[in-house]
Each structure stands twice: as C-alpha cells, then as structure tokens.
Design a protein around this motif. Structure first.
Motif, PDB file in Angstrom:
ATOM      1  N   SER A 313       2.912   8.795   0.083  1.00 30.46           N
ATOM      2  CA  SER A 313       3.868   8.215  -0.532  1.00 30.46           C
ATOM      3  C   SER A 313       4.385   9.078  -0.300  1.00 30.46           C
ATOM      4  O   SER A 313       4.245   9.416  -1.639  1.00 30.46           O
ATOM      5  CB  SER A 313       3.860   6.304  -1.079  1.00 30.46           C
ATOM      6  N   LEU A 315       8.362   9.390  -2.587  1.00 30.65           N
ATOM      7  CA  LEU A 315       9.748   8.191  -2.991  1.00 30.65           C
ATOM      8  C   LEU A 315      10.890   8.980  -3.785  1.00 30.65           C
ATOM      9  O   LEU A 315      10.225   9.814  -4.374  1.00 30.65           O
ATOM     10  CB  LEU A 315       9.044   7.901  -4.345  1.00 30.65           C
ATOM     11  N   ASN A 346       8.354   3.227   7.343  1.00 34.48           N
ATOM     12  CA  ASN A 346       9.824   3.126   5.672  1.00 34.48           C
ATOM     13  C   ASN A 346      10.080   1.790   4.710  1.00 34.48           C
ATOM     14  O   ASN A 346      10.101   1.154   5.639  1.00 34.48           O
ATOM     15  CB  ASN A 346      10.932   4.127   6.030  1.00 34.48           C
ATOM     16  N   SER A 347      10.393   2.531   3.599  1.00 32.16           N
ATOM     17  CA  SER A 347      10.622   0.780   3.766  1.00 32.16           C
ATOM     18  C   SER A 347      12.108   1.107   2.164  1.00 32.16           C
ATOM     19  O   SER A 347      12.935   2.685   2.706  1.00 32.16           O
ATOM     20  CB  SER A 347       9.626   0.314   2.205  1.00 32.16           C
ATOM     21  N   SER A 350      10.253   4.397  -0.457  1.00 34.52           N
ATOM     22  CA  SER A 350       9.163   4.757   0.019  1.00 34.52           C
ATOM     23  C   SER A 350       9.255   4.950   1.478  1.00 34.52           C
ATOM     24  O   SER A 350       9.371   4.067   2.058  1.00 34.52           O
ATOM     25  CB  SER A 350       7.988   4.527  -0.661  1.00 34.52           C
ATOM     26  N   SER A 352       6.355   6.434   3.696  1.00 37.26           N
ATOM     27  CA  SER A 352       4.519   6.807   4.278  1.00 37.26           C
ATOM     28  C   SER A 352       4.187   7.414   4.990  1.00 37.26           C
ATOM     29  O   SER A 352       4.546   7.169   6.827  1.00 37.26           O
ATOM     30  CB  SER A 352       3.929   5.165   4.536  1.00 37.26           C
ATOM     31  N   TYR A 377      -0.545  10.143  -3.316  1.00 41.90           N
ATOM     32  CA  TYR A 377      -1.577   9.959  -2.484  1.00 41.90           C
ATOM     33  C   TYR A 377      -2.457   9.764  -2.070  1.00 41.90           C
ATOM     34  O   TYR A 377      -3.470   9.075  -3.199  1.00 41.90           O
ATOM     35  CB  TYR A 377      -1.566  10.893  -1.316  1.00 41.90           C
TER      36      TYR A 377
END
Ligand code: ASP
Ligand code: MG
Length: 418
Positions: A313, A315, A346-347, A350, A352, A377
């Motif tokens: 991930s 960020l 994706n969000s 973050s 991923s 990770y």
C-alpha cells in the motif's frame, strides 16, 4: 516440416529426465527440429542468489559448489567417459559464472541477466553433447546471437524484425542441419550483452523462434498432461482442457497460469501456429491445443494461484489524495524497476498493488518513493484468480481465510488471501 519443441526445467532435471527427453526427440527425428531448453530443475532460483549484491560474497563458494555438483551428477549419469568434452565445456561455464558473480554490483537487472543466463548455457551444452553421443546429431546454437532485445534487462523487449532476419540468415547458412539445440529464456542486445525474457520465459523463446521460422507446430513438453483447470499441486480434482482459443490462453497466462508464459501466445497467434502442450511422461497421449478455436472446451471454472505475493500500500505522506500526479510518480518508479503489477486498486488515500515478492525490488521502491510516500506491505500472500466463478466456488476456495482484497468482473474474480 519444422517443429519447435520446448523442454522446461522439470523435463531435464535429472539423468533419467534427460534420457526421457532424448527418447521423445528420437521419435520425431526426420523433420527439422529446433529444441529450446530451460535451465535444469531449480537452477535459475539458485543462480538468482548469485547475482552480485544479493548474498554476501562469502556464501558464493557454497552456492557454486551446489550448482556444480548437481550438474556434474547429471553429466556423470549421461556420459560413461569422464574425459568426454562435455566436462571441459561445463567447467569453462562454471569458471565464467564464478567470475561473473564475484563482480561488483552495478545495476541489479543488468547483473541479474549476466548471471542467471548460465543455467540455460549449461543445460543446453550438456543436452547437445548427450544427443550427439547417442546419434541424434545436432547443432548447439547460442540464441543470444539470434533473439535480439533492447536493453530492458530482466525482461528484454524483442526486436522481431531483427530477430527474424537473424533467424533467416542463420538457417540459410545451416540448411543441411536437421536438429538444433538452443537456450530458452535468454537473448542478447545489439551491443552483445545478455538479456532475459522474464522468469519462465523459455516458452516465449520457443514461440519467438516458431514465429521467425514459420514453424508448422510448436510443442511445450510438461510434467502435466496438458493445460489443466487448476494446479494439481493444490487442487485434487483437475480437468484437462482440450482446446483453448488463443485469446483465452493469453488471459489465463496473464493471470498467472504457470503452464504457459504470458507472452507466448501472441507470436504464434499472429502466424496461426498451433501450440500443443503435452506430457513428457506420456508423450503419446493427446495434450491440450491452443489454436484458432471459438471457445474453451470443456467449459469449466479455472483456478490460478500465485504464491509469494506482496500486497503493497502506497500512501502519500502529505495526505493528498491518490490522483493522476501521484500515480504517475508511482508508475514511473515501478516501470523504472521493471516491477510487474499483478493487481492494483486505489482508494482516496492509498494505492495498493500486488507484486511478486522480491526483497531487492522492494528496497528499490522504498528508495524511489520513500520520500513522498509511506510504503506498507504484507508479504507471503496468495493471489487467487477464478475464471468462470460462482459464489459457491469462491466460498469454498476462501474457506474462512481473511481476504485482504477482492476484485470481480463478469467472468473473473481475483482474491488476495493470507
Ligand atoms: N529457467 C528460467 C526460469 O526458471 C526460464 C524457464 O524456465 O522458462 O525462469
Ligand atoms: Mg522453468
């Protein structure tokens, strides 16, 4: 008739295996045959440990010894005469390898290719000598003179035009040779450096050569009866697929079906060459065919499991959202390190990605991205892909394990599990 045969590591991993492989070659003696061979057994994994910088130098002698003993044992089983020229040829390759792995690390991907290529050079040297010794006259070919790639080390991009011209020229000057033995996986740059085509790339090598030779057929000899709907190591009841359309095979390989390297299908599809996947244990049995079919037959759920996955991930440290600019930086870093992304999501906060575990490359990413991003990770995960899934099938596969991430399309679902 020109046929291209590919023999993978498992088909040449012992004296008996090499003898069996030779018996398969013998059955088809008569037509023009190009034999593409991988490194013996797990040799490439061992060679990866010998890439400069991966292990402390002090560990090299023991690793080299293991490789030497393994190959020497196979040579001993195949050749009664301890003075056979194969011994000197093999020792010379070992000496070159010892020199290579002792070099100062430069660029990991470059060093990798200059080191791991020895697996295929060794296997083909031994096999070519052996086939000659039992009357299967053949020519050993250094494929690095023929398959030409750019300098994208660890996953060279093939220059098909150049490769086709080199193949044509080579074949024209060896018009009377019936059988050729050459390396899978490795290739060369125009300026004479070794490249590789990505792990398990020997299938792709065979496909490139099939394309350039306008081969009548290509066969991959495996330790399984054909293209199965799941890996029999993990699934008890597997179904053999009889016919696979080219595009379906590309999808399956892309998701990680280990029976075939993802890039293999395109070249043979472009020339409409049929690809047979057959068992080297039961060579007379029908295998699976990849060709110009309309649908997969029989239609059944297909399971693909990728082991040793890392879910990373990424960020942004400044709490900005994940948007185009961030993604551009992230993808540039991934591309720069030649990291293949097996799945991404994706969000807002973050991004991923799921990648094959590799300590060196993770460190490389940390170096490139660490200033701007937090990298978190989870390692040691599995990426499971199910094509033609049902909910019932998913529940059975997950079996209560935590799912770290899931994606679904109409035909395919992918899950990352611990
Ligand atoms: N020897 C290489 C590997 O193990 C290439 C191959 O087997 O296809 O990845
Ligand atoms: Mg292999």
């Amino acid at each position: 008739m020109t046929a291209v045969y590919k023999f993978g590591g498992a088909s040449v991993n012992s004296t008996e295996a090499v003898r069996n492989m030779a018996s398969i070659v013998k059955r088809y003696a008569g037509e023009q045959l190009v034999i593409v061979v991988s490194a013996m057994g797990k040799t490439t994994n061992r060679l990866e440990q010998l890439v400069p910088g991966v292990r402390p130098r002090a560990e090299h002698p023991a690793l080299l010894e293991q490789l030497r003993d393994y190959h020497r044992q196979i040579i001993g089983g195949l050749f009664a005469n301890p003075q056979h020229p194969v011994v000197a040829d093999f020792d010379s390759l070992m000496a070159q390898l010892a020199e290579q792995c002792d070099k100062e690390p430069t660029n990991y991907n470059f060093d990798y290719d200059q080191t791991v290529c020895f697996g295929e050079l060794m296997s083909t040297t031994i096999i070519s000598h052996y086939l000659n010794s039992i009357g299967l006259e053949n020519l050993w070919v250094d494929v690095r003179q023929i398959i030409c790639t750019n300098q994208n080390y660890r996953e060279g991009i093939v220059d098909f035009e150049q490769t086709e011209a080199a193949t044509r020229q080579f074949m024209a000057s060896h018009a009377n040779t019936r059988t050729f033995v050459t390396q899978g996986f490795i290739a060369g740059t125009a300026d004479g450096h070794t490249t590789t085509l990505g792990r398990e790339g020997s299938d792709y090598s065979a496909s490139i050569l099939s394309y350039c030779l306008n081969a009548d057929r290509m066969t991959i000899w495996k330790d399984v009866p054909g293209f199965l709907n799941a890996d029999p190591k993990f699934f008890p009841d597997t179904v053999k697929i009889e016919e696979i359309p080219y595009n379906e095979a590309i999808e399956l390989a892309y998701y990680g079906a280990s029976v075939i390297h993802p890039k293999t299908v395109k070249p043979i599809q472009n020339k409409n060459i049929e690809l047979d996947i057959k068992s080297f244990v039961t060579p007379e049995a029908e295998g699976s065919k990849i060709g110009p079919f309309d649908t997969i037959r029989p239609l059944t759920p297909l399971y693909i499991v990728k082991q040793n996955q890392t879910l990373l991930s990424i960020l942004p440290k400044d709490f900005s959202f994940i948007a185009e600019e961030n993604l551009q930086t992230i993808f540039a870093a991934l591309a720069g390190l030649n990291i293949r992304v097996n799945l991404m999501q994706n969000s807002a906060l973050s991004f991923s990605i799921c990648i094959d575990d590799n300590e060196m490359l993770l460190a490389g990413l940390q170096e490139k991205l660490g200033e701007q991003f937090h990298l978190r990770y989870n390692r040691g995960l599995k990426l499971i892909t199910i094509r033609y899934y049902t909910q019932e099938i998913i529940d059975k596969i997950v079996a209560g394990r935590p799912v770290l991430l899931q994606q679904r399309s109409r035909t395919t679902t992918q899950l990352i599990v611990g």
